[in-house]
Design an enzyme around this catalytic site. Structure first.
Site, mmCIF file in Angstrom:
data_model
loop_
_atom_site.group_PDB
_atom_site.id
_atom_site.type_symbol
_atom_site.label_atom_id
_atom_site.label_comp_id
_atom_site.label_asym_id
_atom_site.label_seq_id
_atom_site.Cartn_x
_atom_site.Cartn_y
_atom_site.Cartn_z
ATOM 1 N N ARG A 179 -8.086 0.066 16.844
ATOM 2 C CA ARG A 179 -8.475 0.288 15.453
ATOM 3 C C ARG A 179 -9.506 -0.799 15.139
ATOM 4 N NH1 ARG A 179 -4.436 0.925 10.290
ATOM 5 N NH2 ARG A 179 -4.935 -1.264 9.988
ATOM 6 N N LYS A 210 0.812 -1.225 0.000
ATOM 7 C CA LYS A 210 0.000 0.000 0.000
ATOM 8 C C LYS A 210 0.844 1.273 0.000
ATOM 9 C CE LYS A 210 -0.722 0.033 4.984
ATOM 10 N NZ LYS A 210 -1.542 -0.508 6.063
HETATM 11 C C1 LIG Z 1 -0.672 -1.352 6.602
HETATM 12 C C2 LIG Z 1 -1.073 -2.613 7.223
HETATM 13 C C3 LIG Z 1 -0.105 -3.594 7.476
HETATM 14 C C4 LIG Z 1 1.361 -3.390 7.177
HETATM 15 O O1 LIG Z 1 1.904 -2.519 8.102
HETATM 16 P P1 LIG Z 1 3.453 -2.104 8.089
HETATM 17 O O2 LIG Z 1 3.636 -1.363 9.348
HETATM 18 O O3 LIG Z 1 3.663 -1.296 6.873
HETATM 19 O O4 LIG Z 1 4.244 -3.366 8.066
HETATM 20 C C5 LIG Z 1 -0.533 -4.771 8.047
HETATM 21 N N1 LIG Z 1 -1.830 -4.986 8.340
HETATM 22 C C6 LIG Z 1 -2.786 -4.068 8.108
HETATM 23 C C7 LIG Z 1 -4.186 -4.364 8.459
HETATM 24 C C8 LIG Z 1 -2.433 -2.851 7.543
HETATM 25 O O5 LIG Z 1 -3.389 -1.936 7.312
#
Ligand SMILES: *Cc1c(COP(=O)(O)O)cnc(C)c1O
Length: 355
Positions: free
Chosen positions: A131, A36
């Site tokens: 969250r 992302k």
């Molecule tokens: C963005 C995200 C991740 C990855 O997080 P990082 O800190 O970039 O490794 C994992 N799980 C969810 C649900 C996310 O939104």
């Protein structure tokens, strides 16, 4: 050539991905490569696949569709709990999905039946970060009831996300909570489940040997792409931080007072600026601003530079203490925080160059 621009070092991203994939493999953990931050960039996704990462995860369906269109092979995991309005499409493109609403899961089951797709559901549990996820005390019974209704869609496991809203860190305690819930569900449902245990910040538990056995999926983006851990506030020592470098051009150099002259209102972003009087200083203006970067997340290669401020299109840097003799048209280079990189990748004004 245009500035600002990101120099994306695919070789270094490959190395990070390869290193993490090997560490996870050794610990029986499935690594999901999260794209992302780079908007599902197909070239970067391809590198993650080549490094041995099987599954790619993204929070946005549009990014997953972009990867599929560019011949990146799945499986794909949708990270953001889905909107009801996108579910019909989600079923077509996504193989595994994080869910936190029973109602959403029921609709997924209906659509899975309609399209005959065994989509995998990972049900999210909130162990304290506030969250997404069912609150951990209610989760076991609710998920048990739901699982009995899933026929075509499959409950593959439970997941949790930490360090994103409340900044809660993964610990032995909250991971053990997940294991207890998993054990309860496995017993009631008579099937094995996985635990999707977290993101970059959870790597620390793995490194120190404190990750409880049974956490078997990690969803990792930041560590792969930047080599950093924002929540844990560290550079990850065995990964490279030179994966992505920001370059920006100087458009003015001048000596000015360090305190503005005149009555002070708010700045262009509505903030009240603060100034320390250091006398007259040598300052550079860079042709990039809040629309391209987050000034708080700029980490200059030249450690003697001080970022003073940014408005939408300009960033002001104090260059007085630097040993470099900067001149107009020179390029200044930065590492970036996760938040800053997020803005740079998303900004159409920032050119992306692959190395
Ligand atoms: C963005 C995200 C991740 C990855 O997080 P990082 O800190 O970039 O490794 C994992 N799980 C969810 C649900 C996310 O939104």
């Amino acid at each position: 050539m245009s500035y600002p621009r990101l120099i994306i070092n695919l070789e270094k991203i490959y190395q990070n991905a390869y290193t993490l994939q090997k560490i996870c493999e050794k610990n029986d953990i499935e690594l999901v490569g999260v794209t992302k931050l780079v908007l599902g960039d197909p070239q970067i996704a391809q590198v993650l696949k080549e490094a041995g990462i099987n599954k790619l995860g993204d929070s946005r369906l549009i990014n997953i569709k972009k990867m599929i269109k560019n011949k990146i092979s799945g499986p794909f995991q949708l990270l953001r709990i889905p909107m009801i309005s996108e579910l019909e499409e989600v079923i077509k493109y996504v193989d595994e999905i994080l869910v936190s609403e029973i109602e959403t899961a029921i609709i997924i089951e209906e659509l899975a039946k309609k399209y005959d797709k065994n989509i995998q559901i990972i049900f999210m549990i909130d162990v304290g970060d506030l969250r997404e996820g069912l609150w951990y005390e209610d989760a076991p019974k609710k998920i048990e009831k739901l699982a009995q209704k899933l026929k075509t869609a499959k409950l593959r496991g439970i997941g949790t996300n930490l360090g994103c809203f409340g900044g809660v860190l993964p610990t032995v305690d909250n991971m053990n909570l997940m294991i207890e819930i998993k054990k309860y569900l496995e017993e009631k449902l008579g099937k094995e489940l996985i635990i999707s245990g977290g993101n970059t910040v959870a790597l620390n538990l793995l490194e120190t040997g404190n990750l409880p056995k049974g956490i078997n999926q990690f969803r990792v983006g930041e560590a792969l792409l930047l080599g950093t851990d924002a929540t844990g506030h560290r550079d990850i020592p065995y990964l490279s931080q030179d994966t992505v470098i920001l370059e920006s051009e100087i458009i003015e150099i001048d000596y000015k007072p360090s305190v503005p002259v005149g009555e002070i209102g708010r700045d262009s972003m509505g903030r009240i600026p603060h100034f320390e009087d250091k006398g007259w200083r040598k300052r550079a203006i860079l042709a990039m601003g809040e629309q391209d970067i987050d000034p708080r997340g700029l980490k200059p290669f030249d450690e003697k530079l001080e970022i003073l401020h940014a408005s939408s299109d300009h960033t002001i840097v104090d260059i007085s203490d630097s040993e470099n003799d900067y001149s107009l048209g020179n390029i200044i280079r930065f590492h970036m925080s996760y938040g800053c990189a997020l803005r740079a990748f998303t900004s159409p004004y920032v050119e992306k160059i692959y190395k």
